[in-house]
Design a protein around this motif. Sequence first.
Motif, PDB file in Angstrom:
ATOM      1  N   MET A   1       0.810  -1.176  -0.135  1.00  0.00           N
ATOM      2  CA  MET A   1      -0.036   0.031   0.011  1.00  0.00           C
ATOM      3  C   MET A   1       0.912   1.253  -0.044  1.00  0.00           C
ATOM      4  O   MET A   1       1.972   1.320   0.627  1.00  0.00           O
ATOM      5  CB  MET A   1      -1.023  -0.087   1.242  1.00  0.00           C
ATOM      6  N   GLU A  14      -1.831   3.740  -4.025  1.00  0.00           N
ATOM      7  CA  GLU A  14      -1.695   2.436  -4.757  1.00  0.00           C
ATOM      8  C   GLU A  14      -2.141   1.393  -3.585  1.00  0.00           C
ATOM      9  O   GLU A  14      -1.587   1.335  -2.681  1.00  0.00           O
ATOM     10  CB  GLU A  14      -0.192   2.137  -5.138  1.00  0.00           C
ATOM     11  N   LEU A  15      -2.861   0.472  -3.960  1.00  0.00           N
ATOM     12  CA  LEU A  15      -3.345  -0.745  -3.252  1.00  0.00           C
ATOM     13  C   LEU A  15      -3.405  -2.087  -4.173  1.00  0.00           C
ATOM     14  O   LEU A  15      -3.842  -1.860  -5.236  1.00  0.00           O
ATOM     15  CB  LEU A  15      -4.678  -0.434  -2.670  1.00  0.00           C
ATOM     16  N   ASP A  16      -2.679  -3.174  -3.724  1.00  0.00           N
ATOM     17  CA  ASP A  16      -2.833  -4.457  -4.116  1.00  0.00           C
ATOM     18  C   ASP A  16      -4.471  -5.002  -4.350  1.00  0.00           C
ATOM     19  O   ASP A  16      -5.222  -4.356  -3.839  1.00  0.00           O
ATOM     20  CB  ASP A  16      -1.787  -5.472  -3.681  1.00  0.00           C
ATOM     21  N   SER A  17      -4.556  -5.885  -5.049  1.00  0.00           N
ATOM     22  CA  SER A  17      -5.897  -6.378  -5.227  1.00  0.00           C
ATOM     23  C   SER A  17      -6.406  -6.857  -3.985  1.00  0.00           C
ATOM     24  O   SER A  17      -7.777  -6.503  -3.782  1.00  0.00           O
ATOM     25  CB  SER A  17      -5.913  -7.694  -6.479  1.00  0.00           C
ATOM     26  N   GLU A  18      -5.740  -7.478  -3.128  1.00  0.00           N
ATOM     27  CA  GLU A  18      -6.441  -7.880  -1.777  1.00  0.00           C
ATOM     28  C   GLU A  18      -6.653  -6.674  -0.889  1.00  0.00           C
ATOM     29  O   GLU A  18      -7.780  -6.678  -0.256  1.00  0.00           O
ATOM     30  CB  GLU A  18      -5.472  -8.905  -0.964  1.00  0.00           C
ATOM     31  N   GLU A  19      -5.645  -5.757  -0.967  1.00  0.00           N
ATOM     32  CA  GLU A  19      -6.228  -4.510   0.008  1.00  0.00           C
ATOM     33  C   GLU A  19      -7.174  -3.691  -0.743  1.00  0.00           C
ATOM     34  O   GLU A  19      -8.151  -3.245   0.221  1.00  0.00           O
ATOM     35  CB  GLU A  19      -4.942  -3.447  -0.099  1.00  0.00           C
ATOM     36  N   ARG A  20      -7.595  -3.795  -1.792  1.00  0.00           N
ATOM     37  CA  ARG A  20      -8.649  -3.066  -2.567  1.00  0.00           C
ATOM     38  C   ARG A  20     -10.085  -3.687  -2.271  1.00  0.00           C
ATOM     39  O   ARG A  20     -10.861  -3.231  -1.889  1.00  0.00           O
ATOM     40  CB  ARG A  20      -8.459  -2.948  -4.045  1.00  0.00           C
ATOM     41  N   ASP A 116     -10.332  -2.076 -11.908  1.00  0.00           N
ATOM     42  CA  ASP A 116      -9.109  -2.760 -11.982  1.00  0.00           C
ATOM     43  C   ASP A 116      -7.921  -2.075 -11.877  1.00  0.00           C
ATOM     44  O   ASP A 116      -7.918  -0.791 -12.473  1.00  0.00           O
ATOM     45  CB  ASP A 116      -8.931  -3.728 -13.368  1.00  0.00           C
ATOM     46  N   PRO A 118      -3.891  -1.256  -9.708  1.00  0.00           N
ATOM     47  CA  PRO A 118      -3.661  -0.945  -8.358  1.00  0.00           C
ATOM     48  C   PRO A 118      -3.655   0.722  -7.981  1.00  0.00           C
ATOM     49  O   PRO A 118      -3.892   0.914  -6.788  1.00  0.00           O
ATOM     50  CB  PRO A 118      -2.153  -1.260  -8.330  1.00  0.00           C
ATOM     51  N   GLU A 119      -4.175   1.287  -8.967  1.00  0.00           N
ATOM     52  CA  GLU A 119      -4.194   3.017  -8.536  1.00  0.00           C
ATOM     53  C   GLU A 119      -5.514   3.193  -8.105  1.00  0.00           C
ATOM     54  O   GLU A 119      -6.501   2.996  -8.697  1.00  0.00           O
ATOM     55  CB  GLU A 119      -3.774   3.712  -9.723  1.00  0.00           C
TER      56      GLU A 119
END
Length: 207
Positions: A1, A14-20, A116, A118-119
């Motif tokens: 993150m 920026e967050l990865d897919s799980e964080e999002r 879709d 990370p941003e």
Amino acid sequence: MRGFEARGDVAVAELDSEERAVVARVIADVGLLLDGESFGMEREQHEDAEEELFRHLRGFEAALSDPEDPAVLRILPNAAPTDREVADEFRRLTEPELRATKVDRLRVMWRALSEDGPEWEVAADQAMATAAALTDVRLVLAARLGLDTDEDAEALHRELEMAERAVATGDASNLAVDPERIWLGMLYQALSWLQESLMTYVMRDDV
């Protein structure tokens, strides 16, 4: 993150897919707390998500169904705590519009995090509304964690530090701390940090 930074005329985190996925899920749950039907469709879209990713949210979600939920008073406080009649009348006149405003802000965040990539982009003219929505999410999490005073927040911080040390040393199995509380505490801290970075963007000098 990664926290929010100015990038052209927008703030970008920026967050990865799980964080999002996790943050979007909590946002939807808070939306449900404010308006039970508004986020129903969004919640259904999470049903096929990996159960492990959301397992520590089970208690959080169950508590949101409580009609006497104390978290509601965190985000919709009484206007006159010492005068029930005045407080009830003020709530009757103002609460529907206030709930709608808060749900709309949460929905904007949910939609952005459901895209879709990370941003997470927040336009400059939406930064304060986004910060306000993050405050609502953090207040609900704080209610779930029992954070009523600065001392409570400091105690949580110590618990998280202990958990991090235990994981780093391979001694997590002997740590007598509720894993759901640790997980929600980490989420609370992450959202606090994201909000701080967004406010740094708002207060920057080069505007």
